[in-house]
Design an enzyme around this catalytic site. Structure first.
Site, short mmCIF file in Angstrom:
data_model
loop_
_atom_site.label_atom_id
_atom_site.label_comp_id
_atom_site.label_asym_id
_atom_site.label_seq_id
_atom_site.Cartn_x
_atom_site.Cartn_y
_atom_site.Cartn_z
N GLU A 206 -65.47 -74.81 -27.48
CA GLU A 206 -64.15 -75.34 -27.15
C GLU A 206 -64.03 -76.86 -27.29
OE1 GLU A 206 -62.76 -71.81 -24.08
OE2 GLU A 206 -63.31 -73.76 -23.23
N GLU A 380 -64.97 -65.21 -25.71
CA GLU A 380 -64.64 -65.24 -24.28
C GLU A 380 -63.30 -64.57 -24.07
OE1 GLU A 380 -64.68 -68.89 -22.01
OE2 GLU A 380 -66.51 -69.60 -23.02
#
Length: 486
Positions: A206, A380
């Site tokens: 991320e 995720e």
């Protein structure tokens, strides 16, 4: 039965900082995040919770217990982190060819001599212990994705308190090209030490959260500093990709935080396009097409084709509408709902007020595939839900949307839940519970939530069985209303 391809893998994701600590033997105080969450001013200002990671789940010592549970759940893939600060807790000497004021890092020299030199600075006990963890994973025939950076930096590269206080002369993390350079050396070193145990690599988890939502308020509020961090995180991925490929033939990917941008009305389609470009395509166009936007768009050949696969993190959507100079987010949807509420669209919302919007995952997967034609993993997806009211529905419905994307032609090869257990959720500490397994933090004992049994059936049968299919149909909004009243 809603079945998946034979090579599809179900598993889980976790990071180092959020899971490893939990005893005096597992503590790692040498990171920016450790210092940040312990800082008294941050605690008094309620920037952080006052919970400490050293009171966590203790995966560092109890990893076999976690893996036992994963095996019982029939999980076949795991994305695990390796903490940079554990491998190199003390500074490496500056590379001879590093130039402090050089903005563009087009290459970082990696060879056997350099790796042997920095090997003298490595923590051999940490390397040995990580090898034990990874061997245990492999002995259970679980596919290992190794994530090299999941947010904490060694203190010798980033002093967050000095930066918070306005001092930009010290170690500046991703505001400095030194971190780009050192990340390439670290990535090469990890591949050199662990490649025999690794199936796939992730460079950065991320990067858009790191540059766009910095945990340091002064950075988050400064557009020019965010742009600098963005640029360095593009370069960091590309140079780490090259460094790993210098050692390994394994595939190298990147994991990205995604939301499904959806228009508030039919007049807001342009807002979606702007939001998707600024928040997603701008980064991927840089590391796939070499496109960088400064004053004007330029092409950097050294940044092209640096992605073998894409990791898709997805939790909720974002509703946007067009304004004169771009777009704005509409409150009451996505990340901005009330805890355990029902959104204006009738979707249930989690303990931390995130709207459960499964179709957004389908939207994100299909758009990635249509733009780049690079295969993906869902790396995720999960929900903060301590009492497990919503997780069974959320789990089944997101897996269904993954299946739907595959049927549309998207090449998606696995789904990893966040996460196998409760963990330390950064600034909010232990208050949000994302685990299939509930952790009793004082004793470290693990308990199966009902959703863990649901996931076991899905993983065991490689699909959503007829007995579970009903969980995909009706969002349990009534449970949200009841919980809110309590």
């Amino acid at each position: 039965m809603i079945g998946f391809p034979n090579n599809f893998k179900f598993g889980w994701s976790q990071s180092g900082f959020q899971f490893e600590m939990g005893s005096s033997n597992s503590e790692d105080p040498n990171t920016d995040w450790y210092v940040w969450v312990h800082d008294k001013e941050n605690i008094m200002s309620r920037i952080v919770s006052g919970d400490f990671p050293e009171d966590g789940a203790n995966y560092w010592e109890n990893y076999r217990i976690f893996h036992d549970n994963a095996e019982r759940m029939h999980l076949k893939i795991a994305r695990l982190g390796i903490e940079w600060s554990r491998i190199f807790p003390k500074p490496l000497p500056k590379p001879k060819d590093f130039k402090e004021n050089e903005e563009d890092i087009t290459e970082v020299e990696i060879n056997e001599n350099i790796l042997r030199e920095i090997d003298h600075y490595a923590n051999k006990d940490a390397i040995t212990h990580y090898r034990e963890i990874f061997k245990d994973i492999k002995n259970r025939e679980i596919h290992l994705i190794l994530n090299l950076y999941h947010w904490p930096l060694p203190l010798w590269l980033h002093d967050p308190i000095r930066i918070r206080n306005g001092d930009l002369t010290g170690p500046m993390g991703w505001l400095s090209t030194r971190t780009v350079y050192e990340f390439a050396r670290f990535s090469a070193y990890v591949a050199w030490k662990f490649d025999d145990l690794v199936d796939l690599y992730v460079t950065i988890n991320e990067p858009n959260v790191v540059w766009g939502n910095s945990f340091i308020p002064s950075i988050k509020a400064n557009l020019e500093l965010r742009k600098k961090a963005f640029y360095n995180l593009v370069q960091a991925h590309a140079r780490a990709y090259d460094a790993i490929k210098n050692i390994s033939k394994k595939s190298v990917g990147i994991v990205y935080a995604n939301t499904s941008f959806q228009p508030a009305s039919e007049n807001d389609i342009e807002a979606v396009e702007i939001a998707e470009y600024e928040n997603r395509w701008m980064y991927f166009d840089a590391i796939i097409r070499g496109e960088i936007k400064k004053q004007e768009k330029i092409i950097r050949e050294d940044l092209k084709n640096k992605v073998d696969w894409i990791g898709v993190n997805y939790y909720t959507r974002t509703v946007v509408k067009k304004i004169e100079d771009g777009y704005t987010r509409v409150n009451g949807y996505g990340h901005s709902c009330g805890p355990n509420s029902v959104s204006p669209s009738g979707f249930p919302c989690s303990d931390n007020g995130w709207e459960v919007a499964p179709e957004g995952l389908y939207d994100v997967l299909v758009k990635y595939w249509n733009r780049y034609h690079i295969h993906m993993y869902v790396t995720e997806n999960g929900i903060a839900d301590d009492m497990d009211y919503l997780r069974p529905y959320s789990l089944v419905s997101h897996i269904y949307q993954t299946n739907r994307a595959i049927n549309e032609g998207a090449d998606v090869r696995g789904y990893m839940h966040w996460s196998i257990s409760d963990n330390y959720e950064w600034g909010v500490g232990f208050s949000m519970k994302f685990g299939l397994l509930k952790v009793d933090f004082p004793t470290k004992k693990l308990y199966w939530r009902p959703s863990a049994f649901v996931y076991r059936e899905i993983a065991k049968n490689n699909g959503i069985t007829d007995e579970l299919e009903f969980l995909n149909r009706i969002p349990p909004v009534q449970l949200c209303r009841c919980k809110k009243e309590l």
